[in-house]
Design a protein around this motif. Structure first.
Motif, PDB file in Angstrom:
ATOM      1  N   GLY A  95      40.543  26.341  30.639  1.00  0.00           N
ATOM      2  CA  GLY A  95      39.538  26.758  31.620  1.00  0.00           C
ATOM      3  C   GLY A  95      38.736  27.900  31.025  1.00  0.00           C
ATOM      4  N   SER A  96      37.516  28.121  31.567  1.00  0.00           N
ATOM      5  CA  SER A  96      36.761  29.272  31.060  1.00  0.00           C
ATOM      6  C   SER A  96      37.475  30.563  31.443  1.00  0.00           C
ATOM      7  CB  SER A  96      35.306  29.257  31.525  1.00  0.00           C
ATOM      8  OG  SER A  96      35.193  28.976  32.884  1.00  0.00           O
ATOM      9  N   ASP A  97      38.325  30.522  32.459  1.00  0.00           N
ATOM     10  CA  ASP A  97      39.139  31.693  32.806  1.00  0.00           C
ATOM     11  C   ASP A  97      39.867  32.238  31.578  1.00  0.00           C
ATOM     12  OD1 ASP A  97      38.523  31.712  35.474  1.00  0.00           O
ATOM     13  OD2 ASP A  97      40.405  30.827  36.151  1.00  0.00           O
TER      14      ASP A  97
ATOM     15  N   ALA B 189      26.076  32.906  40.390  1.00  0.00           N
ATOM     16  CA  ALA B 189      27.227  33.714  40.772  1.00  0.00           C
ATOM     17  C   ALA B 189      28.050  33.031  41.856  1.00  0.00           C
ATOM     18  CB  ALA B 189      26.739  35.068  41.268  1.00  0.00           C
ATOM     19  N   ASN B 190      29.344  33.253  41.772  1.00  0.00           N
ATOM     20  CA  ASN B 190      30.284  32.830  42.801  1.00  0.00           C
ATOM     21  C   ASN B 190      30.917  34.104  43.350  1.00  0.00           C
ATOM     22  OD1 ASN B 190      32.403  31.745  44.282  1.00  0.00           O
ATOM     23  ND2 ASN B 190      33.692  31.396  42.494  1.00  0.00           N
ATOM     24  N   PRO B 191      30.968  34.363  44.631  1.00  0.00           N
ATOM     25  CA  PRO B 191      30.688  33.460  45.744  1.00  0.00           C
ATOM     26  C   PRO B 191      29.290  33.538  46.332  1.00  0.00           C
ATOM     27  CG  PRO B 191      31.754  35.405  46.604  1.00  0.00           C
ATOM     28  CD  PRO B 191      31.596  35.625  45.119  1.00  0.00           C
TER      29      PRO B 191
ATOM     30  N   ILE C 260      27.794  35.846  29.681  1.00  0.00           N
ATOM     31  CA  ILE C 260      27.076  35.147  30.746  1.00  0.00           C
ATOM     32  C   ILE C 260      27.906  33.915  31.114  1.00  0.00           C
ATOM     33  CG2 ILE C 260      24.909  34.050  31.449  1.00  0.00           C
ATOM     34  CD1 ILE C 260      24.435  36.892  30.677  1.00  0.00           C
ATOM     35  N   ASP C 261      28.422  33.911  32.327  1.00  0.00           N
ATOM     36  CA  ASP C 261      29.301  32.848  32.806  1.00  0.00           C
ATOM     37  C   ASP C 261      28.440  31.789  33.498  1.00  0.00           C
ATOM     38  OD1 ASP C 261      31.011  31.263  34.308  1.00  0.00           O
ATOM     39  OD2 ASP C 261      31.919  32.927  35.410  1.00  0.00           O
ATOM     40  N   GLU C 262      28.289  30.662  32.828  1.00  0.00           N
ATOM     41  CA  GLU C 262      27.421  29.592  33.359  1.00  0.00           C
ATOM     42  C   GLU C 262      28.238  28.418  33.909  1.00  0.00           C
ATOM     43  OE1 GLU C 262      24.403  28.618  30.428  1.00  0.00           O
ATOM     44  OE2 GLU C 262      23.417  30.563  30.675  1.00  0.00           O
TER      45      GLU C 262
ATOM     46  N   ARG D 210      30.989  28.048  29.630  1.00  0.00           N
ATOM     47  CA  ARG D 210      30.787  26.843  30.448  1.00  0.00           C
ATOM     48  C   ARG D 210      32.159  26.249  30.761  1.00  0.00           C
ATOM     49  NH1 ARG D 210      25.428  24.053  30.397  1.00  0.00           N
ATOM     50  NH2 ARG D 210      23.987  25.799  30.202  1.00  0.00           N
ATOM     51  N   THR D 211      32.190  25.309  31.694  1.00  0.00           N
ATOM     52  CA  THR D 211      33.461  24.710  32.084  1.00  0.00           C
ATOM     53  C   THR D 211      33.328  23.215  32.344  1.00  0.00           C
ATOM     54  OG1 THR D 211      35.252  24.821  33.697  1.00  0.00           O
ATOM     55  CG2 THR D 211      33.060  25.285  34.536  1.00  0.00           C
ATOM     56  N   PHE D 212      34.443  22.512  32.176  1.00  0.00           N
ATOM     57  CA  PHE D 212      34.504  21.104  32.581  1.00  0.00           C
ATOM     58  C   PHE D 212      35.009  20.957  34.021  1.00  0.00           C
ATOM     59  CE2 PHE D 212      34.004  20.478  28.095  1.00  0.00           C
ATOM     60  CZ  PHE D 212      33.303  19.286  28.013  1.00  0.00           C
ATOM     61  N   SER D 213      35.238  22.085  34.705  1.00  0.00           N
ATOM     62  CA  SER D 213      35.850  22.034  36.044  1.00  0.00           C
ATOM     63  C   SER D 213      34.873  21.663  37.153  1.00  0.00           C
ATOM     64  CB  SER D 213      36.448  23.402  36.389  1.00  0.00           C
ATOM     65  OG  SER D 213      37.389  23.806  35.437  1.00  0.00           O
ATOM     66  N   LYS D 214      33.607  21.886  36.973  1.00  0.00           N
ATOM     67  CA  LYS D 214      32.645  21.750  38.080  1.00  0.00           C
ATOM     68  C   LYS D 214      31.849  20.443  37.938  1.00  0.00           C
ATOM     69  CE  LYS D 214      34.161  25.788  39.245  1.00  0.00           C
ATOM     70  NZ  LYS D 214      35.063  25.963  40.378  1.00  0.00           N
TER      71      LYS D 214
END
Ligand SMILES: Cc1ncc(COP(=O)(O)O)c(C=O)c1O
Length: 371
Positions: free
Chosen positions: A96-98, A168-170, A195-197, A225-229
């Motif tokens: 995860g990007s985490d 941004a989240n949330p 930069i969290d995209e 980036r992430t594969f989660s979304k």
């Protein structure tokens, strides 16, 4: 110092100083007692699930799960680099990007250093920074969007990383390309701008820009980036960062040798190539984000401008608070996310669902609004 962190009187093992002051991450709820199949709109997952190609690749990987994965994820590296026009050797893959945020923090933060981010920033950056005994400095977001000048004002000689989620989240807000360039230009060279995209692919606003272009030539920008979304692979934990080579090489020294699983690598390769599923996922959000926004405003609630696959709703009437709406929705089998822990107790965050899920959510919310 908390009581829990005071010197042990009985000689029992103690976590390092400050660690027990960190509030554990609380994810979106996923179950309602007595409801077999709740509608889960609490974790910004992909309402369409994973695509067929990723599922097939995951299933096919079953015959290989006795093997360790490729520690460098070289095939996935090549596919991602090709898709975005990036240099493969500059990618850092994570669970995860985490995990990429945690690796950055572990690599660059010493006790007494700090990170700068904004008031409602995603908490994962903060948890792993504090685990490094670093301070977290939060710039005020009076309009629920990152304020570049407020962030720059917090940067000092002990700042090692500046984190900005875009979108941004949330809050669902985004920073424009011009704002990102200004933030970067205002940072001293020893500070890494992250930069969290994670939600990049859902943005439709013309003044948003991916920071990949800026990162290409900057020695101190990392884009994640992430594969989660978009790709719907949250359960497999695959994310990545695009970093200067020196940053990638530093991180690679402490990265766990096999941090991305073999099924995760295989499913992510398939997902990256599944343009039809990516398009369907983006189209669903692009269609329902304005429809939900308009309908919810019509019920008398406030909806903040949204650029990810979720919306943030404010319940301004103390007689009809967010907590009551959350309880009412839950009684109807719908799980949404309370964001009190982000300092937004009068808001709820709702992931954009499938058509049926969105309609069920709107029906329930309109009943709540009608009292
Ligand atoms: C802003 C933001 N960044 C990163 C992540 C984490 O993504 P991953 O699943 O890749 O760890 C999330 C997950 O919700 C998020 O909201």
């Amino acid at each position: 110092m908390t009581e829990a962190n005071q010197a042990p009187s009985d000689g029992a093992p103690q976590p390092k100083r400050g660690l027990l002051d960190i509030a554990p991450y609380v994810g979106g709820k996923s179950a309602i007692a007595g409801v077999a199949k709740p509608i889960k709109l609490s974790s910004n997952e992909n309402a369409l699930g994973a695509g067929e190609k990723a599922r097939e690749a995951f299933a096919a990987a079953a015959s290989s799960i006795h093997l360790y994965p490729d520690g460098r994820a070289d095939r996935l590296r090549a596919v991602v680099a090709e898709a975005h026009g990036l240099e493969p050797e500059r990618l850092i893959f994570g669970n995860g990007s985490d995990e990429v945020f945690a690796l950055l923090n572990q690599t660059y933060l010493e006790a007494g250093d700090n990170i700068v981010t904004s008031q409602y920033a995603f908490v994962a950056y903060q948890i792993s920074a504090r685990a490094c005994q670093a301070e977290v400095k939060l710039a005020a977001e009076p309009e629920l969007r990152a304020d570049v000048d407020a962030m720059l004002a917090l940067v000092d000689e002990r700042t090692k990383l500046v984190y900005l989620s875009n979108p941004a989240n949330p809050t669902g807000s985004y920073a424009t390309g011009e704002e990102i360039r200004r933030l970067h230009a205002g940072l001293p060279p020893h500070v890494i701008l992250v930069i969290d995209e994670a939600y990049a692919e859902f943005v439709t606003e013309p003044d948003w820009e991916s920071a990949f272009g800026l990162a290409r030539t900057a020695p101190n920008i990392v884009v994640t980036r992430t594969f989660s979304k978009l790709h719907g692979l949250g359960g497999l934990r695959v994310g990545y960062g695009y970093a200067p080579l020196a940053v990638e090489q530093a991180i690679d020294r402490i990265r766990l040798p096999f941090n991305v699983s073999l099924p995760g690598i295989e499913a992510a390769i398939a997902a990256q190539g599944d343009e039809a599923h990516q398009r369907a996922s983006r189209d669903l959000v692009a269609e329902w984000r304005p429809r939900l926004t308009q309908a919810i405003k019509g019920f008398g609630f406030e909806v903040f401008p949204a650029s990810g696959n979720f919306i943030l709703i404010r319940f301004p009437d103390a007689k009809r608070p967010a907590s009551a709406a959350q309880d009412y929705l839950q009684a109807k089998g719908i799980i949404v996310r309370g964001v009190g822990s982000y300092g937004l107790p009068d808001c709820l965050r709702v992931t954009i669902g499938t058509e049926d899920q969105n309609r069920a959510f709107l029906d329930a919310l309109s009943e709540f609004a009608a009292g």
